[in-house]
Design a protein around this motif. Structure first.
Motif, PDB file in Angstrom:
ATOM      1  N   ALA F  56      26.746  13.097  15.098  1.00 20.55           N
ATOM      2  CA  ALA F  56      25.743  13.846  15.591  1.00 20.55           C
ATOM      3  C   ALA F  56      26.028  13.969  17.048  1.00 20.55           C
ATOM      4  O   ALA F  56      25.982  13.006  17.969  1.00 20.55           O
ATOM      5  CB  ALA F  56      24.344  13.842  15.377  1.00 20.55           C
ATOM      6  N   PRO F  57      26.075  15.144  17.765  1.00 22.82           N
ATOM      7  CA  PRO F  57      26.341  15.126  19.240  1.00 22.82           C
ATOM      8  C   PRO F  57      25.107  14.479  19.988  1.00 22.82           C
ATOM      9  O   PRO F  57      23.833  14.829  19.507  1.00 22.82           O
ATOM     10  CB  PRO F  57      26.149  16.641  19.605  1.00 22.82           C
ATOM     11  N   GLY F  58      25.167  13.796  21.215  1.00 22.11           N
ATOM     12  CA  GLY F  58      24.180  13.402  21.761  1.00 22.11           C
ATOM     13  C   GLY F  58      23.190  14.640  22.459  1.00 22.11           C
ATOM     14  O   GLY F  58      23.789  15.663  22.623  1.00 22.11           O
ATOM     15  N   ASN F  59      22.079  14.262  22.733  1.00 24.18           N
ATOM     16  CA  ASN F  59      21.269  15.437  23.577  1.00 24.18           C
ATOM     17  C   ASN F  59      21.567  15.556  24.936  1.00 24.18           C
ATOM     18  O   ASN F  59      21.247  14.571  25.615  1.00 24.18           O
ATOM     19  CB  ASN F  59      19.660  14.877  23.360  1.00 24.18           C
ATOM     20  N   ILE F  60      22.176  16.724  25.382  1.00 26.01           N
ATOM     21  CA  ILE F  60      22.513  16.764  26.607  1.00 26.01           C
ATOM     22  C   ILE F  60      21.582  17.625  27.432  1.00 26.01           C
ATOM     23  O   ILE F  60      21.856  18.145  28.848  1.00 26.01           O
ATOM     24  CB  ILE F  60      23.982  17.299  26.732  1.00 26.01           C
ATOM     25  N   THR F  61      20.370  17.834  27.122  1.00 25.32           N
ATOM     26  CA  THR F  61      19.039  18.540  27.589  1.00 25.32           C
ATOM     27  C   THR F  61      18.673  17.640  28.791  1.00 25.32           C
ATOM     28  O   THR F  61      17.643  17.085  28.646  1.00 25.32           O
ATOM     29  CB  THR F  61      18.229  19.143  26.723  1.00 25.32           C
ATOM     30  N   ASN F  62      19.340  17.254  29.760  1.00 25.64           N
ATOM     31  CA  ASN F  62      18.987  16.370  30.904  1.00 25.64           C
ATOM     32  C   ASN F  62      19.533  16.902  32.040  1.00 25.64           C
ATOM     33  O   ASN F  62      20.546  17.755  32.341  1.00 25.64           O
ATOM     34  CB  ASN F  62      19.168  14.995  30.623  1.00 25.64           C
ATOM     35  N   ILE F  63      19.354  16.337  33.182  1.00 26.48           N
ATOM     36  CA  ILE F  63      19.832  16.718  34.525  1.00 26.48           C
ATOM     37  C   ILE F  63      21.494  16.666  34.734  1.00 26.48           C
ATOM     38  O   ILE F  63      22.111  17.051  35.642  1.00 26.48           O
ATOM     39  CB  ILE F  63      19.193  16.179  35.739  1.00 26.48           C
ATOM     40  N   ILE F  64      21.885  15.738  34.037  1.00 26.01           N
ATOM     41  CA  ILE F  64      23.358  15.689  34.112  1.00 26.01           C
ATOM     42  C   ILE F  64      24.093  16.454  32.913  1.00 26.01           C
ATOM     43  O   ILE F  64      25.479  16.201  32.937  1.00 26.01           O
ATOM     44  CB  ILE F  64      23.836  14.042  34.026  1.00 26.01           C
ATOM     45  N   ASN F  65      23.503  17.194  32.099  1.00 24.52           N
ATOM     46  CA  ASN F  65      24.279  17.772  31.020  1.00 24.52           C
ATOM     47  C   ASN F  65      25.070  16.929  30.288  1.00 24.52           C
ATOM     48  O   ASN F  65      26.384  17.472  29.918  1.00 24.52           O
ATOM     49  CB  ASN F  65      24.972  18.968  31.574  1.00 24.52           C
ATOM     50  N   ALA F  66      24.742  15.622  29.933  1.00 27.74           N
ATOM     51  CA  ALA F  66      25.580  14.784  29.349  1.00 27.74           C
ATOM     52  C   ALA F  66      24.907  13.924  28.349  1.00 27.74           C
ATOM     53  O   ALA F  66      23.626  13.281  28.796  1.00 27.74           O
ATOM     54  CB  ALA F  66      26.654  14.184  30.552  1.00 27.74           C
ATOM     55  N   ALA F  67      25.461  12.976  27.731  1.00 30.67           N
ATOM     56  CA  ALA F  67      25.052  12.022  27.015  1.00 30.67           C
ATOM     57  C   ALA F  67      25.981  11.008  26.554  1.00 30.67           C
ATOM     58  O   ALA F  67      27.110  11.177  26.034  1.00 30.67           O
ATOM     59  CB  ALA F  67      24.367  12.483  25.789  1.00 30.67           C
ATOM     60  N   VAL F  68      25.540   9.659  26.409  1.00 31.43           N
ATOM     61  CA  VAL F  68      26.515   8.705  25.851  1.00 31.43           C
ATOM     62  C   VAL F  68      25.866   7.959  24.786  1.00 31.43           C
ATOM     63  O   VAL F  68      24.669   7.621  24.841  1.00 31.43           O
ATOM     64  CB  VAL F  68      26.684   7.574  27.168  1.00 31.43           C
ATOM     65  N   THR F  69      26.392   7.789  23.553  1.00 31.54           N
ATOM     66  CA  THR F  69      25.765   7.220  22.445  1.00 31.54           C
ATOM     67  C   THR F  69      26.729   5.945  22.126  1.00 31.54           C
ATOM     68  O   THR F  69      27.764   6.174  21.698  1.00 31.54           O
ATOM     69  CB  THR F  69      25.951   8.144  21.221  1.00 31.54           C
ATOM     70  N   PRO F  70      26.155   4.880  22.266  1.00 27.93           N
ATOM     71  CA  PRO F  70      26.898   3.612  22.008  1.00 27.93           C
ATOM     72  C   PRO F  70      26.956   3.410  20.405  1.00 27.93           C
ATOM     73  O   PRO F  70      26.108   3.501  19.625  1.00 27.93           O
ATOM     74  CB  PRO F  70      26.057   2.627  22.790  1.00 27.93           C
TER      75      PRO F  70
END
Lengths: 208, 208, 208, 208, 208, 208
Positions: F56-70
């Motif tokens: 599943a995509p990470g949630n990018i609803t944040n100020i950097i429009n990005a997510a890292v899922t380890p």
């Protein structure tokens, strides 16, 4: 005299018990990527560092006229962490150690009796084969398919030494025909004939 | 048929020549911390992977009635990068391999003839000694002082295998008495008697 | 300003050129056990660190409906010394990457399109199989026999990443049937039927 | 603001507690070949990463006018797994750290007071000796016999840093004369005079 | 006597020249992932193993009142392959070694004069800080941001030792503001104010 | 048949359970420098070797429009000891993975959707930047500052694979502004403006 020894003891403010020269495996502990936890040094004796399990020949009364007796960390806990382990190979007339790999180590073979034909296949699909006599060495680089077979009519013996305390041993026929690898998947991934696969499974005890 | 092979060759877009399974040493090249540069794979043959230099007994006609014949990377270039090398030990009656260390490797000894008494000293100044028979193994952890000596009256033979292609060999007596280590410095750093030091130097060829 | 920069430059008496962050392979140099010699840092550009060779699908017009495109050190010199490399797997309908090992690395597979059934056999002859979907990962421990095959009817794509710049690739069928491994030795060391061996050799181009 | 932080926290779905930057030793746990188990990160504080045990000079009121104070993993648990440890050397007038080896590490010496003459013997029986002043460095490759001694009449101090958290320390005289190494075996394996051996054993406390 | 030495020489059939105890870098050769090629052992002298470059204080007449003088493999070729190197830190009043990392090594700091406040930030964003006095040690795990600064008003000196012959040194301000990292990309990837970025670039000499 | 299988079993006197092919982490056990203790092999199933957490995509609803899922060892225990782990990067329009390092691993990035501009800074303060398309690879050598950012207006996805099961992740802004690193020490060791530092701390949640 006592005073001298006492003064001497001052010179080195180190508890000898704290220095790790060796790490004889406590094989009841949990294994780790680097090996087993160490037995307390205070319980280690000379007997830990020697191994009698390869003195007697392996039993070669079987269909391959051969036996492999391991001295890996599980059998010989003193090799834990030393990057070394061993095995004894006994080969009767027409005996053969079938094609196999050691996923975790390179191998150095020392022939100690008789003659042995041994070989390995490289990633470039080149086969390197030699017939070895007593006292001769051969190396098998890590992870490559290789075999040993009796050359001539006399029994042969060799010691294999590995570059890891836990080299692993994957025998091709056992992986395919003594496992739960399903016949359809085997034939799909090897192009072997399904009739042959089933026949070898029935001999070697595989399922699926 | 030709078409099938042709199609097959398309499946794997890899030049076999580019894969490094092994790295047989080009010992004329410059050594590096990980070993010698590799001979071109195209010039490597089966003969590279076998070594005949340990077939013949070493010459034990000397004051220690013993000989060590190495199969390190300099003698057996195929072990380069494999984390393994070997040596043959020949021991006559009352023979002894004097106290020594291998600075760069642990050792696994396999006795193949006769009886050998072997031992090592730990950092905690404990001595671990065993008398080994044919087929018995013993390990000597890296860098620790150890020895091998004939047990009984018969000749003995063993193969030592090391956890490095270049284990090194520092013989205590040679380091002290066959070197340019000055007598005053030796006596200062070992408490040995200078008269004894000079006598041993005269026998072993040391200077200084 | 100039003076400030000048003074600053005094703070660190180190030649930046002497620091080794990376070692892009000079693949015309001689390989060593740790990898290739480094290109001079002054000749390295951004382009060295990126690799376009896995953008295009491999050609799967072959009998296995599959292709493996490597980005090992020979193709992508920047991975030299970094303990990483990659490959692209393309699988058509009913496609299969036949049973193989990587002698020098573990593998982490990322499926990026379609469904893939993958599995490996352990030294204990247990088979671990999973059907993976897009975004799913699977690991294959070093040196063990494994395969990947299309699951379902659609094409599938995956990227395999390896724990070495030079993982090696030994395909079982190629080792046996595309090499100069003689039929008598194959049958002796695998118990495969010689008729089958010869048939597969004729398809895959083996000799001996 | 709270919302921003909340959103930010979503960006990285990783539990910080799960990342291993360091592994401060739990020295009550069982050692392994790679070192001790880690203390829980939540119990680690700044104090773990600093070590005061080398601030004070060692006690050199002994027959060698010298002291070695270790900061190995047993004394300084934060070095666990970092491939580093240290020791302080205090040398009085005519002081000497007798001939010794570190079986598990190379050493880098930094002289911080006075003058020190130091040297090591190579496997080729060459002795490399230097007299070092304050601020000068010297390296001693792994496993080789070496010593440090006061040069001049003033006290000297140095810090030795090792390439392992557990370098080991085998002092030649202690291995021979403060252990249970029997006099007959010592004389057999070193050619030293038995009278001298017994005399040194009586001083250093050896038995056998 | 000559005969004895001659016989002795027979005991060990090994060319001393072939044993690799050390690998002093030939820094004109091409670097490899494991380090530089070795100088021929015959050309190595005692002088190679000692290093005088850290005797003199670094020049701290600069805006940070501090200097770092390295003894990495490029400056001190004898550390090649030994897993160790060093640097001298000179800190004037209010001096600071700005925030930096060593991408390839852990660090062990020994304070030899004055007081130093040092600290590092973990992956869990915890800051570990200590004020150290003469003789005190501190470790900085590999790759983490850390700094050293003068504590108190007196000059301070420390020696840093690293777990690699080539630890690398990435100074945060230099990476950002003394490089060709463009201001838009810096602000995008760090959230720093572009006016500040440009100001620091003008001081430190960065472009882009 | 039963007899044949029985005889066969004699050929190999090895307990399969004792061979370590893999070491799936028991993450409730204590970590060690080489990784976690192994789960008993008898409890390991196919499910252990696959990981669904990056589907599943990470949630990018944040100020950097990005997510890292380890998918590090804490999330995917099967990578323990294999020298590999992974993470999924999701990047929205104008998204950015801020400047960061992995203290314990090199990284290989595979772009699987969209376009990504990525770069790293070397110890020599050179910036290497590339804009990558789907299927393109890029490597980031161990411990160096690097970033990834969306190129173009479409979402982008990439998989990062690391050369360690526990690569670590130090995000520059978090280390400085989301930690307890005091503003005076930050400004002293980075030359950043204290007003800016306090502003970023208030956004990112730092203290001190």
């Amino acid at each position: 005299m006592i005073q001298i020894i006492f003064l001497l003891s001052l010179f080195l403010s180190i508890s000898n018990a704290s220095v790790q020269d060796f790490c004889v495996a406590d094989i009841k502990g949990s294994d780790t990527p680097s090996g087993y936890p160490c037995k307390p040094a205070s319980t280690v004796t000379s007997d830990d560092f020697a191994f009698e399990g390869l003195i007697a020949p392996g039993n070669i009364t079987n269909i391959i006229n051969a036996a492999v007796t391991p001295a890996f960390v599980a059998q010989f806990p003193a090799v834990n962490g030393l990057g070394l382990s061993a095995a004894r190979l006994d080969l009767g007339p027409a005996g053969v150690i079938p094609l196999h790999t050691h996923p975790g180590a390179s191998e150095l073979l020392v022939v100690t009796q008789g003659h042995i034909t041994a070989g390995f296949v490289s990633s470039a699909n080149t086969v390197y084969i030699k017939t070895l006599k007593k006292g001769e060495l051969m190396v098998f680089p890590q992870g490559l398919l290789h075999f040993q077979a009796t050359a001539g009519k006399r029994n042969a013996v060799a010691f294999a030494v590995f570059s890891s305390a836990s080299p692993g041993l994957q025998i091709l026929d056992f992986a395919l025909f003594a496992s739960n690898f399903s016949t359809p998947l085997i034939t799909k991934t090897t192009f072997l004939d399904p009739v042959l696969v089933k026949k070898l499974k029935s001999i070697l005890g595989g399922s699926g």
